[in-house]
Design a protein around this motif. Sequence first.
Motif, PDB file in Angstrom:
ATOM      1  N   LYS A 156       0.838  -1.190   0.000  1.00 16.08           N
ATOM      2  CA  LYS A 156       0.000   0.000   0.000  1.00 16.08           C
ATOM      3  C   LYS A 156       0.881   1.251   0.000  1.00 16.08           C
ATOM      4  CE  LYS A 156      -4.097  -1.903   0.181  1.00 16.08           C
ATOM      5  NZ  LYS A 156      -5.067  -1.743  -0.930  1.00 16.08           N
ATOM      6  N   ARG A 157       0.321   2.293  -0.525  1.00 13.31           N
ATOM      7  CA  ARG A 157       1.031   3.568  -0.519  1.00 13.31           C
ATOM      8  C   ARG A 157       1.424   3.939   0.902  1.00 13.31           C
ATOM      9  NH1 ARG A 157      -1.614   9.337  -2.514  1.00 13.31           N
ATOM     10  NH2 ARG A 157       0.216  10.648  -2.031  1.00 13.31           N
ATOM     11  N   GLY A 158       2.675   4.345   1.077  1.00 14.70           N
ATOM     12  CA  GLY A 158       3.177   4.742   2.388  1.00 14.70           C
ATOM     13  C   GLY A 158       3.632   3.582   3.249  1.00 14.70           C
ATOM     14  N   ALA A 159       3.622   2.341   2.712  1.00 12.79           N
ATOM     15  CA  ALA A 159       4.030   1.186   3.516  1.00 12.79           C
ATOM     16  C   ALA A 159       5.495   1.270   3.908  1.00 12.79           C
ATOM     17  CB  ALA A 159       3.761  -0.111   2.749  1.00 12.79           C
ATOM     18  N   PHE A 160       6.310   1.932   3.085  1.00 16.65           N
ATOM     19  CA  PHE A 160       7.728   2.111   3.374  1.00 16.65           C
ATOM     20  C   PHE A 160       8.211   3.300   2.557  1.00 16.65           C
ATOM     21  CE2 PHE A 160       7.097  -1.232   0.215  1.00 16.65           C
ATOM     22  CZ  PHE A 160       7.773  -0.711  -0.890  1.00 16.65           C
ATOM     23  N   SER A 161       9.403   3.746   2.836  1.00 19.56           N
ATOM     24  CA  SER A 161       9.958   4.894   2.134  1.00 19.56           C
ATOM     25  C   SER A 161      10.056   4.591   0.638  1.00 19.56           C
ATOM     26  CB  SER A 161      11.351   5.219   2.688  1.00 19.56           C
ATOM     27  OG  SER A 161      11.927   6.293   1.974  1.00 19.56           O
ATOM     28  N   GLY A 162       9.477   5.443  -0.173  1.00 22.24           N
ATOM     29  CA  GLY A 162       9.488   5.247  -1.615  1.00 22.24           C
ATOM     30  C   GLY A 162       8.220   4.622  -2.153  1.00 22.24           C
ATOM     31  N   ALA A 163       7.338   4.145  -1.272  1.00 22.35           N
ATOM     32  CA  ALA A 163       6.072   3.546  -1.717  1.00 22.35           C
ATOM     33  C   ALA A 163       5.061   4.673  -1.923  1.00 22.35           C
ATOM     34  CB  ALA A 163       5.565   2.537  -0.694  1.00 22.35           C
ATOM     35  N   ASP A 164       5.138   5.334  -3.103  1.00 28.99           N
ATOM     36  CA  ASP A 164       4.295   6.503  -3.351  1.00 28.99           C
ATOM     37  C   ASP A 164       2.964   6.156  -4.012  1.00 28.99           C
ATOM     38  OD1 ASP A 164       5.342   5.697  -5.728  1.00 28.99           O
ATOM     39  OD2 ASP A 164       6.106   7.669  -6.340  1.00 28.99           O
ATOM     40  N   ARG A 165       2.723   4.856  -4.245  1.00 32.44           N
ATOM     41  CA  ARG A 165       1.446   4.417  -4.803  1.00 32.44           C
ATOM     42  C   ARG A 165       1.222   2.957  -4.436  1.00 32.44           C
ATOM     43  NH1 ARG A 165       2.896   5.398 -10.928  1.00 32.44           N
ATOM     44  NH2 ARG A 165       3.981   7.112  -9.884  1.00 32.44           N
ATOM     45  N   ASP A 166      -0.022   2.518  -4.541  1.00 37.79           N
ATOM     46  CA  ASP A 166      -0.319   1.104  -4.305  1.00 37.79           C
ATOM     47  C   ASP A 166       0.297   0.252  -5.402  1.00 37.79           C
ATOM     48  OD1 ASP A 166      -1.796   1.935  -2.172  1.00 37.79           O
ATOM     49  OD2 ASP A 166      -3.757   1.406  -3.007  1.00 37.79           O
ATOM     50  N   LYS A 167       0.734  -0.947  -5.033  1.00 42.36           N
ATOM     51  CA  LYS A 167       1.229  -1.900  -6.025  1.00 42.36           C
ATOM     52  C   LYS A 167       0.522  -3.230  -5.832  1.00 42.36           C
ATOM     53  CE  LYS A 167       5.206  -4.497  -7.712  1.00 42.36           C
ATOM     54  NZ  LYS A 167       6.661  -4.710  -7.681  1.00 42.36           N
ATOM     55  N   MET A 168      -0.058  -3.738  -6.917  1.00 37.39           N
ATOM     56  CA  MET A 168      -0.698  -5.039  -6.858  1.00 37.39           C
ATOM     57  C   MET A 168       0.367  -6.134  -6.962  1.00 37.39           C
ATOM     58  SD  MET A 168      -3.483  -6.755  -9.462  1.00 37.39           S
ATOM     59  CE  MET A 168      -4.740  -5.529  -9.101  1.00 37.39           C
ATOM     60  N   GLY A 169       0.411  -7.037  -5.997  1.00 37.40           N
ATOM     61  CA  GLY A 169       1.358  -8.144  -6.055  1.00 37.40           C
ATOM     62  C   GLY A 169       0.917  -9.208  -7.051  1.00 37.40           C
ATOM     63  N   LEU A 170       1.797 -10.162  -7.310  1.00 33.92           N
ATOM     64  CA  LEU A 170       1.505 -11.192  -8.291  1.00 33.92           C
ATOM     65  C   LEU A 170       0.347 -12.089  -7.874  1.00 33.92           C
ATOM     66  CD1 LEU A 170       5.061 -12.242  -9.498  1.00 33.92           C
ATOM     67  CD2 LEU A 170       3.258 -11.177 -10.846  1.00 33.92           C
ATOM     68  N   ILE A 171       0.165 -12.268  -6.564  1.00 33.73           N
ATOM     69  CA  ILE A 171      -0.960 -13.104  -6.127  1.00 33.73           C
ATOM     70  C   ILE A 171      -2.277 -12.459  -6.524  1.00 33.73           C
ATOM     71  CG2 ILE A 171      -2.193 -13.986  -4.111  1.00 33.73           C
ATOM     72  CD1 ILE A 171       0.483 -14.512  -2.800  1.00 33.73           C
ATOM     73  N   ARG A 172      -2.406 -11.150  -6.272  1.00 33.75           N
ATOM     74  CA  ARG A 172      -3.634 -10.448  -6.677  1.00 33.75           C
ATOM     75  C   ARG A 172      -3.751 -10.400  -8.200  1.00 33.75           C
ATOM     76  NH1 ARG A 172      -6.374  -6.690  -4.236  1.00 33.75           N
ATOM     77  NH2 ARG A 172      -7.714  -7.053  -6.054  1.00 33.75           N
ATOM     78  N   ALA A 173      -2.627 -10.243  -8.895  1.00 32.11           N
ATOM     79  CA  ALA A 173      -2.660 -10.176 -10.361  1.00 32.11           C
ATOM     80  C   ALA A 173      -3.131 -11.488 -10.966  1.00 32.11           C
ATOM     81  CB  ALA A 173      -1.283  -9.810 -10.901  1.00 32.11           C
ATOM     82  N   ALA A 174      -2.943 -12.589 -10.226  1.00 38.43           N
ATOM     83  CA  ALA A 174      -3.361 -13.904 -10.711  1.00 38.43           C
ATOM     84  C   ALA A 174      -4.719 -14.313 -10.157  1.00 38.43           C
ATOM     85  CB  ALA A 174      -2.309 -14.952 -10.338  1.00 38.43           C
ATOM     86  N   ASP A 175      -5.459 -13.387  -9.574  1.00 37.74           N
ATOM     87  CA  ASP A 175      -6.780 -13.707  -9.019  1.00 37.74           C
ATOM     88  C   ASP A 175      -7.668 -14.317 -10.113  1.00 37.74           C
ATOM     89  OD1 ASP A 175      -8.813 -13.809  -7.108  1.00 37.74           O
ATOM     90  OD2 ASP A 175      -9.599 -11.843  -7.701  1.00 37.74           O
TER      91      ASP A 175
END
Length: 470
Positions: free
Chosen positions: A217-236
């Motif tokens: 999720k955005r803000g999860a760590f330094s540099g995470a400026d937007r949400d990123k969908m992981g491969l597990i979600r991409a393979a839903d």
Amino acid sequence: MTDKATGAMAKFGPASLRGGPAAGLVLLYAEAFPALPPVMLLERGVNVIGREPPADLIVPVNAVSRTHAEVAWERGGFVVRDRGSTNGTLLDGHRITEARLEDGQEVRFGDAIFKFVERDAAGFAPYRIDGSLVSGATRLAGASEIFGGYQMDRVAAEVFRVARSPLSVLLLGESGTGKEVVARELHRLSGRRGAFRALNCAAIPENLFESELFGYKRGAFSGADRDKMGLIRAADQGTLLLDELGDMPLEAQAKLLRVLQSKEVYPLGATTPELVDVRVVGATHRDLKRLEREELFRSDLFARLNEYQLKLPPLRERKEDVYLLFTKFLERHGGGHLRVSFPFMIALLQYDWPYNVRELEACAKRAVALSTVPLLAAELLPEPLREEMVGYGKPPSVRDSNERDPTRQGTPSEEELRALLAEHRGNVAAVSRILGKARMQIHRWVERYVIDLDDYRDKTEDGADEKGPQ
């Protein structure tokens, strides 16, 4: 088909298409392969091989004598003998007078090359080396993206059987054997509406692994400026291939297990779970049971992923597919007009292909790039294949006189075998020459001692990728 070929075909007959325990000689290559049966079954007696009657097994090709050789059942096994042929009988590239046959050894009579199989030889009967079938035969799996003869058709049939089930599948096999191709076929036949996604667990740095797999999720760590969908979600709703599964970090293994059990994924920085429906296919060339014992792989995750297991044979164990695969790769890379010469094909079959199908594809790409005439000559072979042909056709005592230690006998210890593999960088052919044993016997010892040959090989010669006809 010629009358002579029909006579040889009668040796296995229609009933043998159903398979059985019989031993036989599986055709690997002959320029006249359309006139030969894919397999010749062996009776437990004396099987005389020659160009024409009165031989029992008819091989009507160049350089085969009228009565060339015999394969006889003696003392609980088959023995091959030359019968004074003009051009000799070769076993694994050695010219022999008499030798006991071991499963998987290659036998050459004149200009025809066969593989000896101890049992279920009749299963090979429907499959020609160019991918076509004998008249009246059908494939076990129907139409499939998995290319090959009997052994790969059995794999394809298993894929068809399990594809629409909810089972997680574990694909086992050496690097380059086509695990991603099989995973894609599982997805294609599954009917799942989602996408196919793949992650090479060995290629992702450990500190990035969880974000690649689970997203963030955005803000999860330094540099995470937007949400990123992981491969597990991409393979839903689809299929996720976890390649080189044995290299997955332990912390990520625990989180993956929770996803498989709860069907929920927590992206990094998330406070609520996200539902997922993904079919996981694991693939590895490593011994996961050994990794379990060493506490490098979780036993509960192994049990969850190992609901159905498929083992892919290495190319050295299915050389009846080499001609088909090589011609397919020539076509893929713009060399459909090229043809293999007999010396070129001998080398392709003599070599054991440590990097499997991807190395064969690299060889085909090289041939397309370097060829100036339609007929591929032996000069276009890569250096490892040319080295393997040094001394080809000579008696074992001549071919190996500079390498074999005559004091070596029996089964080597694990320590001795590992030392030889280290010295020769995982080259099984070199070790077989030193020990005076068949290459397939070295591979049996490697399996007995649970040795990973990749630990000894130079990874820089890995060749082409794994995608393609298998």
